[in-house]
Design a protein around this motif. Structure first.
Motif, short mmCIF file in Angstrom:
data_model
loop_
_atom_site.label_atom_id
_atom_site.label_comp_id
_atom_site.label_asym_id
_atom_site.label_seq_id
_atom_site.Cartn_x
_atom_site.Cartn_y
_atom_site.Cartn_z
N ARG A 52 0.97 -1.32 0.24
CA ARG A 52 -0.17 0.09 -0.04
C ARG A 52 0.82 1.23 0.05
O ARG A 52 0.34 2.28 0.17
N ARG A 53 2.21 1.16 -0.08
CA ARG A 53 3.03 2.04 -0.27
C ARG A 53 2.67 3.12 -1.29
O ARG A 53 2.36 3.06 -2.27
N VAL A 54 2.74 4.56 -0.83
CA VAL A 54 2.20 5.59 -1.53
C VAL A 54 3.63 6.48 -2.17
O VAL A 54 3.51 6.88 -3.25
N THR A 105 -0.05 4.76 12.68
CA THR A 105 0.35 3.55 11.86
C THR A 105 0.28 3.78 10.43
O THR A 105 0.81 3.30 9.75
N GLY A 106 -1.13 4.60 10.17
CA GLY A 106 -1.35 4.62 8.73
C GLY A 106 -0.27 5.33 8.03
O GLY A 106 -0.01 5.05 6.71
N VAL A 107 0.20 6.41 8.55
CA VAL A 107 1.31 7.12 7.74
C VAL A 107 2.79 6.23 7.64
O VAL A 107 3.00 6.02 6.60
N GLN A 108 2.95 5.41 8.67
CA GLN A 108 3.96 4.70 8.67
C GLN A 108 3.93 3.36 7.63
O GLN A 108 4.62 3.01 6.99
N GLU A 109 2.58 2.88 7.71
CA GLU A 109 2.22 1.97 6.55
C GLU A 109 2.68 2.28 4.98
O GLU A 109 3.02 1.44 4.24
N ARG A 110 2.22 3.73 4.81
CA ARG A 110 2.09 4.09 3.48
C ARG A 110 3.21 4.64 2.91
O ARG A 110 3.22 4.96 1.64
N PHE A 111 4.08 5.28 3.75
CA PHE A 111 5.20 5.79 3.43
C PHE A 111 6.61 5.58 3.80
O PHE A 111 6.92 5.05 4.83
N ASP A 112 7.41 5.54 2.91
CA ASP A 112 9.02 5.55 3.57
C ASP A 112 9.35 6.89 3.99
O ASP A 112 9.25 7.94 3.32
#
Length: 506
Positions: free
Chosen positions: A80-82, A110-117
């Motif tokens: 799910r990486r943006v 958690t949502g930000v950490q899941e989606r972004f490096d």
């Protein structure tokens, strides 16, 4: 234009890389790019650390280079990486590497950490990125930032020039090229080194200036940008000082109101303003000692600066206990040592990094603040009369906080320096960037709310301002409203509706 460097500068051994010279020209298209030499971070192997070799002076891209320190935390849900989220926690002086490695997991949802490096970097001149260091012995002789006559003003100017030369001697030419516009070009080089067409950015406080100027120069390289506790880089010296003093005074009054209504306040039931003013008057007479070092006296400036720092939280309970304890002291019988001095650099300065020799660490100290600040702002009071008028304006705006304790020191550190600066103030002009989300506390103790509203007016077609109606300097994690607004924007590009805001947290 860049300031000329001294012949005694430290020379760096480096070999020019390829493909970074175009980053000095907005809109350039490099045919090749440097890479970051990623390795597990020594302080936390779950994150990656590396360096990127960049020009010290972007006007001379084939000249001397330095290693920019970078850190990365990979998206925890790769499917799910943006993209990448570059971050800067402010200062100037705070380490983006430390923030990404140590703080980001608890700071971001958690949502930000899941989606972004999450990508942090130490801006040039700071932390591990060729830090600006100066003689500790000279720093210990810093004169008062409140000169009482022309002779004391001249002494302050002479000291600042001597310090600038000393920092240049110990640090090399990076001391003359630590301005934010150079950092913006470094950030564009990071984007290219990561191989990303567009970046996302989160900047707090002084980090908002990096974001604003990146949006000016490289707006089409941005997917999203969230800025909290915003800086207005168009403001003049008098307005800068007076608005900063007004913000500090407002936070003091918010503290007084809290004490009056909250029985847990250590000063509840007393005239808090009278207690505070009396405490400062006693400090002026040399009657207040440092609780952590009873052999030293505390002056009023040190006490107001300590209070100002608690407003960042705000930690009102802690401030009330501190004031109550100082007020309960018996008058000091004699001054055994000079009054305790606050750290005069307004930004947090990291310690001299471990790669310097033990002997060098003993005689030098990291001192990046004025190398950045005095190249970003053309704040140069010309003589004692001008500086005294500015100080009087501060005091009128903040009689209980006695002006703007940190900002006053910041401006005083620029007295006597050359008039030419690398990155002078100007109105923000953003033409190609997508919608940018701004958040700002209504009762920010350091960055007056008018700074955010003025930046929004300058960029009304590009920015959206979401006020947080409470207090404190940090905004993102203040409430579910503030965190949710930033998260929805970064992940889904969802913009808050015009005129909306976030209520104070309980």
């Amino acid at each position: 234009m860049p300031v000329a460097t001294a012949s005694t500068q430290v020379a760096a051994t480096s070999t020019p890389g390829t493909g970074v010279s175009d980053a000095s020209r907005p809109g350039g298209n490099p045919t090749a790019r440097d890479t970051i030499d990623w390795k597990p971070c020594p302080q936390d192997t779950s994150a990656d650390c590396g360096t990127l070799r960049l020009p010290v002076d972007w006007a001379r891209p084939s000249g001397e280079r330095f290693d920019l320190a970078v850190a990365r935390r990979r998206a925890t849900d790769p499917d799910r990486r943006v993209g990448v989220l570059l971050v800067n926690p402010g200062g100037p002086g705070a380490s983006g590497v430390d923030f990404a490695v140590a703080d980001a997991p608890a700071y971001f949802s958690t949502g930000v950490q899941e989606r972004f490096d999450i990508i942090g970097f130490d801006p040039r001149g700071i932390g591990r990125s060729r830090p600006v260091v100066c003689s500790g012995e000279l720093l210990d002789r810093r004169p008062s930032s409140y000169p009482r006559d022309q002779a004391a003003f001249d002494q302050l100017a002479s000291f600042n020039r001597a310090l600038q030369d000393d920092c240049r001697q110990h640090s090399g030419p990076i001391a003359d090229h630590a301005d934010t516009l150079a950092v913006v070009r470094d950030m564009e080089a990071i984007r290219r080194a990561l191989g990303e067409e567009r970046i996302n950015y989160f900047g707090h406080s002084y980090g908002t200036l990096i974001g604003e100027q990146y949006a000016e120069q490289y707006g089409d390289r941005i997917r999203s940008m969230a800025l909290t506790a915003n800086i207005d880089h168009s403001i003049g010296l008098r307005d800068f000082l007076v608005s900063s003093a007004t913000a500090a005074e407002d936070s003091f009054h918010e503290f007084v109101k809290w004490c009056e209504s909250n029985p847990s306040c250590a000063l509840h039931g007393r005239d808090v303003t009278a207690v505070w003013d009396g405490l400062l008057n006693r400090a002026d007479r040399g009657e207040i000692t440092d609780p952590e070092n009873p052999g030293r006296l505390l002056d009023a400036h040190t006490i107001t600066l300590s209070a100002f720092q608690t407003f960042y939280g705000p930690n009102r309970s802690g401030l009330a206990s501190y004031v109550a304890a100082l007020d309960a002291q018996r008058p000091a019988r004699q001054q055994r040592t000079r009054p305790a001095r606050p750290e005069t650099s307004p930004g947090a300065s990291p310690e001299t990094p471990p790669e310097t020799s033990p002997a060098e660490r003993q005689r030098t100290k990291a001192e990046p603040f004025h190398a950045v600040f005095c190249q970003d702002w053309r704040f140069r009071p010309k003589d004692y009369q001008e500086f005294a008028r500015l100080t009087e304006a501060e005091l009128r705006a903040a009689p209980h906080m006695r002006g703007a304790p940190r900002v006053h020191d910041a401006v005083a550190g620029c007295v006597g320096r050359p008039d030419e600066v690398n990155n002078p103030q100007h109105r923000l002009r953003i033409t190609e960037a997508p919608r940018i989300l701004m958040l700002h506390s209504r009762h920010d103790p350091a960055n007056h709310f008018s700074w955010a509203s003025d930046v929004h007016r300058q960029t009304r077609g590009t920015t959206v301002l979401l006020p947080y109606e409470g207090a404190g300097h940090s905004v993102y994690g203040r409430s579910a409203c503030t965190r949710g607004a930033v998260d929805a924007y970064l992940t889904e590009l969802s913009i808050p509706s015009a005129g909306s805001g976030c209520p104070p947290a309980g």
